[in-house]
Design a protein around this motif. Structure first.
Motif, PDB file in Angstrom:
ATOM      1  N   GLY A 163      25.407  50.786 -10.625  1.00 52.26           N
ATOM      2  CA  GLY A 163      24.190  49.975 -10.588  1.00 52.26           C
ATOM      3  C   GLY A 163      24.146  48.933  -9.489  1.00 52.26           C
ATOM      4  O   GLY A 163      23.142  48.245  -9.325  1.00 52.26           O
ATOM      5  N   TYR A 164      25.229  48.824  -8.711  1.00 54.32           N
ATOM      6  CA  TYR A 164      25.244  47.808  -7.652  1.00 54.32           C
ATOM      7  C   TYR A 164      24.347  48.225  -6.489  1.00 54.32           C
ATOM      8  O   TYR A 164      24.380  49.364  -6.037  1.00 54.32           O
ATOM      9  N   LYS A 165      23.521  47.286  -6.041  1.00 56.51           N
ATOM     10  CA  LYS A 165      22.655  47.548  -4.883  1.00 56.51           C
ATOM     11  C   LYS A 165      23.005  46.563  -3.792  1.00 56.51           C
ATOM     12  O   LYS A 165      22.943  45.349  -4.002  1.00 56.51           O
ATOM     13  N   LYS A 166      23.361  47.088  -2.654  1.00 57.35           N
ATOM     14  CA  LYS A 166      23.716  46.223  -1.528  1.00 57.35           C
ATOM     15  C   LYS A 166      22.487  45.413  -1.118  1.00 57.35           C
ATOM     16  O   LYS A 166      21.402  45.973  -0.926  1.00 57.35           O
ATOM     17  N   PRO A 167      22.612  44.085  -0.993  1.00 57.64           N
ATOM     18  CA  PRO A 167      21.445  43.272  -0.629  1.00 57.64           C
ATOM     19  C   PRO A 167      20.909  43.682   0.746  1.00 57.64           C
ATOM     20  O   PRO A 167      21.684  44.016   1.646  1.00 57.64           O
ATOM     21  N   TYR A 324      34.421  43.379  -9.379  1.00 62.88           N
ATOM     22  CA  TYR A 324      33.237  43.362 -10.243  1.00 62.88           C
ATOM     23  C   TYR A 324      32.065  42.837  -9.410  1.00 62.88           C
ATOM     24  O   TYR A 324      32.156  41.765  -8.814  1.00 62.88           O
ATOM     25  N   THR A 325      30.982  43.607  -9.374  1.00 64.55           N
ATOM     26  CA  THR A 325      29.835  43.205  -8.551  1.00 64.55           C
ATOM     27  C   THR A 325      28.580  43.090  -9.406  1.00 64.55           C
ATOM     28  O   THR A 325      28.428  43.768 -10.421  1.00 64.55           O
ATOM     29  N   GLU A 326      27.683  42.214  -8.970  1.00 65.89           N
ATOM     30  CA  GLU A 326      26.393  42.036  -9.643  1.00 65.89           C
ATOM     31  C   GLU A 326      25.306  41.992  -8.579  1.00 65.89           C
ATOM     32  O   GLU A 326      25.571  41.674  -7.427  1.00 65.89           O
TER      33      GLU A 326
END
Lengths: 749, 181
Positions: A163-167, A324-326
């Motif tokens: 679900g991580y989306k690179k900004p 862990y990424t958000e």
């Protein structure tokens, strides 16, 4: 004709405030949670946790504990062998990049409260007593747990978890910022937070004669737990059945298999006996948490209040072993119309356990900073904070350029403001006193994803006209049981009491873990399609019957009402489902959904929920005591399946936002690298007396893109923006900008 | 699970875990039924109910008297059952969530909780309901603010607080407050 119309409206369940179908079980105490299953000879496990944050175990002396009558075995890295070494064996559906924590794998200590031993005894009391007799010697190593002291060590993650989306940047924010008329710059900080569901994390594992395991687990996804156990202990999937019919809250903490599951399975497999392991409240501060995050916002605007540049930097903690990424900063590029956006998201590895998704992960954090900054900008511009939002409203997703599948944030602003009485607000801070109470009104916008993930459902109608629908999904208090029953009953025109929906069993058809507000939309659509297939079969059987009154009726004129298949205008022209089944000798019809078409149509659209939150605070000027007294939450979340359960979700989310603003803080003592307020007495969450009047408004939002029923999900959107609205109300009341959360009375004095 | 609701229970007699001296016979009167248990003296009343009588409706949320999930009624008074020992309640009438309904007829608080959606995950619910009954027995709740204050020992992480208060208010307003249990 009127009769049919009345019948149809009676059989209309979608959108109705139906009481929870699992309500009786929950109010009578018969709903059974993971730690409440038992088996003859059940053994009890107690976990021993590391008091040090980093180092290694030198020795474990357990002779004295083992000598206690009734102690079965004590497990640690010393006697647990043959665990897989390969990272992939320990990966779960969250798929964090890195190397997942492996209990009892070695003597290495990676975080404070890491589980280091497991005492198995014939009773809980004995296990607890014996655990006090185990002596463990540690060698400590230097550790680092302070995010703010290590911001310079931040790195940009190359990839993230599920679900991580690179900004994405656009325009030239830096250049625009230097030449803009009005600008603000502010830093925001909040510490770690822990989910703390009411139910203690528990797993009860029953060992079968054939070596199979029946596992009652506290989880948001039975298939996630099943797959983890199968891989870690090298057992065939079909020999592991995981059940979780009731979950006493989770809020993200059940998205990864927690270590009590590993412990209970380890002991049950080794001893070939039933084992239950329940963690203590204190131990629930040892696993994933909302990461401490430092943020910086720079906003630039023209004199008339149009955003010209947004720069948003967020630096979050992660563990040394996983990234862990958000999606924290992404929202700043999507909530408002602005051509120049620069986003920067980085991580600092610390000697803590890996953070974990907690209600509205990323958005709860990022929107808090963005919406506080918007309030600061409004005051710099000398315009109303709501007007600033309206001036920068966007009808399309500014990041992708795609249209929204639906977006009725405008009505959220309008109706929310009207119900709250925003027009009576006096603009200047400290201008709305009531006696010794400073009164403040603040607002915020919110945004979350309307996700659809692949999910399946199976429906089976039997000759008695009863329908059972199953899916391996979860109900963590969200109302899954109820809304799925509503969808199924309405699709087949059955009375609610003839329909049951079952979940939380790994033998059911696939559903992902319950998270991200995706369940209502994803599983709901699967239920709809499975039931539609039954409907088609029933209709075809009905038409083929000898002298069928429906033989020449067009399919579009058919309705399913009260257990009957009818011509929409003539109740006489009908057959009961039971009669059709009976006369055709059909014992049952069973169907699964297979239609995923809805998912392709969506690709051309941005799909999101939105909100506008209005908050009133009253603050004792002398003591700095803050009370939130009134909240209006206006929500645009597509079709609301059940306003009763959906309102509860929003109210809960709003309280979480208030809690984030005022109460919650996992306090890390950097001398010990340990969360020291690790219980309910010291870790503050709102109680009855902290609860304001909360009005929830669902604005009309028709959406034909997200899925056939127009469902967007409501689990997260309530928390998003609420904490900012509270902080902005506190500024309005006091004239003080507190950017360090939670805002406790000492910070106001 | 064996049916332990309708007969005397003597779980531990045969498979003595610690020496016989350490197990005390304890007679408990729960929801109008008599049970004889053999318990370690340090067994909490909560663990006796959940682990020894199989009455898992009473919940464990902290085991430290901080959350209220284990609230039960002792002679009509609400207490945290995790903070006290089973041996102290010989023969005293104990009511748990399982004892509130009359057969299939739900207690008015139970009905009101369902109607007002006064729970989500349901884990704190038995404690909230028992606590509400205990509060009604105390007779000090005259306003919404009183209820908020007097129910503050019962945490709800789903934060169904406002609906809990509405449910309790309805029971008070409609005068269906049952006799003290």
């Amino acid at each position: 004709m009127t009769t049919i119309a009345a019948d149809i409206s009676q059989a209309s369940y979608i959108g109705q405030p139906i009481s929870r179908v699992d309500g009786v079980a929950k109010v009578t105490g018969t709903a059974r949670y993971a730690g409440e299953y038992t088996a003859p000879g059940l053994l009890h496990g107690l976990v021993i946790s590391s008091p040090v944050a980093k180092g290694r175990i030198l020795s474990i002396q357990s002779e004295e504990a083992r000598a206690v009558n009734g102690i079965i075995k004590i497990y640690s890295h010393e006697n647990v062998k043959d665990l897989p070494w390969f990272d992939l064996s320990y990966k779960d559906m969250n798929l964090l990049p890195g190397s997942p924590f492996r209990p009892f794998y070695s003597n290495e200590i990676q975080f404070s409260q890491q589980p280091v031993a497991l005492v198995i005894a014939e009773s809980l009391e004995l296990a607890r007593y014996a655990a006090t007799l185990v002596r463990i010697e540690y060698e400590t190593a230097p550790f680092e747990t302070d995010l703010e002291n290590n911001l310079e060590n931040a790195f940009t993650p190359k990839r993230g978890k599920t679900g991580y989306k690179k900004p994405k940047n656009r325009g030239n924010a830096k250049k625009q910022f230097t030449k803009a008329d009005v600008k603000i710059e502010a830093e925001y900080m909040h510490g770690a937070e822990h989910h703390n569901p009411m139910e203690l994390f528990s797993s009860t594992v029953v060992y079968g004669k054939d070596g199979s395991l029946t596992v009652y687990d506290k989880t948001q996804g039975v298939l996630n737990s099943q797959s983890y156990i199968a891989r870690v202990f090298d057992i065939k999937h079909k020999k592991v059945r995981v059940l979780s019919p009731f979950v006493g809250g989770a809020f993200g903490s059940g998205l990864r298999p927690q270590y009590q599951l590993f412990m209970a399975c380890l002991a049950a497999l080794d001893l070939q006996l039933p084992v239950r392991v329940v963690l203590t409240r204190q131990q629930m501060f040892s696993f994933g948490h909302r990461p401490a995050t430092w943020q910086k916002l720079k906003l630039a605007a023209s004199n008339d209040g149009r955003l010209e540049a947004i720069e948003h930097t967020a630096i979050s903690e992660t563990s040394r072993f996983e990234n862990y990424t958000e999606n924290i900063v992404n929202w700043s590029g999507r909530l408002y119309s602005c051509d120049h956006v620069k986003l920067d998201y980085r991580l600092v590895p610390l000697d803590v356990n890996s953070p974990l998704d907690m209600r509205a992960p990323g958005a709860a954090t990022g929107v808090l900073a963005l919406e506080c900054a918007m309030d600061e900008l409004a005051y710099k511009l000398n315009i109303d904070p709501l007007v600033l939002r309206l001036k920068n409203y966007t009808e399309k997703d500014p990041e992708s350029g795609k249209p929204f599948s639906s977006k009725n944030l405008m009505d959220c602003y309008k109706q929310g403001a009207e119900h709250f009485g925003w027009e009576k607000r006096i603009y200047s801070p400290r201008s709305m006193k009531q006696g010794k109470q400073l009164v403040g009104w603040g607002m915020s916008s919110g945004m979350w994803d309307a996700m659809m993930v692949p999910a399946r459902a199976q429906a089976k109608i039997t000759a008695d006209g009863k329908l059972v629908v199953t899916s391996a999904t979860s109900d963590i208090g969200t109302g899954t049981y109820t809304i799925m029953t509503q969808i199924a009953a309405e699709t087949l025109g059955l009375p609610l009491e003839d329909v049951s929906f079952e979940l939380g069993d790994s033998k059911f058809v696939f559903a992902p873990f319950e998270g991200g507000s995706a369940t209502a939309a994803s599983v709901g659509t699967a239920v709809l399609f499975a039931c539609k297939k039954i409907r088609e079969k029933l209709l075809s059987l009905a038409k083929k019957l000898e002298q069928s009154p429906l033989a020449n009726v067009q399919d579009e004129e058919i309705v399913f009402v009260n257990g009957r298949i009818c011509h929409q205008d003539d109740i006489e022209c009908s057959l009961s489902i039971r009669e059709v089944m009976d006369r055709t000798g059909t014992k049952y019809i069973q169907e699964k959904n297979s239609d995923l078409r809805a998912m392709f149509k969506q690709l051309g659209y941005a799909r999101n929920t939105h909100s506008a939150i209005f908050v009133e605070v009253k603050i004792d000027e002398d003591l700095g005591l803050i009370s939130v007294t009134r909240v209006v939450a206006a929500i645009a979340a597509g079709n609301i399946l059940n306003p009763k359960t959906a309102s509860s979700q929003i109210m809960g989310g709003v309280m979480w936002g208030i809690s984030m603003a005022l109460h919650e803080d996992s306090f890390m003592d950097h001398q010990y690298g340990r969360f020291i307020n690790h219980d309910y007495a010291e870790y503050h969450i709102p109680v009855h007396a902290d609860t304001p009047d909360i009005e929830v408004i669902f604005v009309q939002e028709k959406d034909t893109v997200v899925n056939p029923l127009g469902i967007k999900g409501v689990g997260e959107i309530g928390i998003i923006g609420t904490a900012a609205a509270v902080a902005n109300a506190i500024y309005h009341a006091t004239g003080k900008r507190i950017r360090d959360f939670p805002i406790t009375p000492d910070k106001l004095l | 699970m064996k049916d332990i609701m309708n007969k005397e229970v003597d779980d531990r007699k045969e498979d003595a875990i610690v020496t016989e001296k350490q197990l005390l016979p304890v007679q408990l009167n729960v929801n109008g039924k008599q049970y004889i248990l053999h318990l370690e003296p340090w067994t909490s009343l909560l663990d006796a109910l959940r682990e020894h009588l199989g009455l898992t409706g009473t919940k464990k949320g902290c085991d430290h008297g901080q959350c209220g999930a284990c609230t039960i009624l002792i002679d009509g008074k609400r207490i945290n059952s995790c903070l006290t020992f089973a041996v102290m309640y010989q023969g005293v009438p104990i009511t748990t969530i399982e004892g509130l309904a009359q057969g299939d007829k739900l207690h008015p608080l139970q009905q009101a909780f369902i109607k007002h959606d006064a729970f989500q995950c349901g884990y704190c619910t038995p404690g909230q309901i028992c606590s509400a009954q205990g509060m009604l027995n105390e007779g000090h709740a005259y306003s919404r603010d009183d209820i908020h204050e007097l129910m503050s020992g019962n945490l709800c992480r789903c934060a169904a607080y406002n609906n809990i208060v509405k449910a309790i208010e309805e029971v008070i307003e409609t005068g269906q407050t049952p006799d003290a249990v």
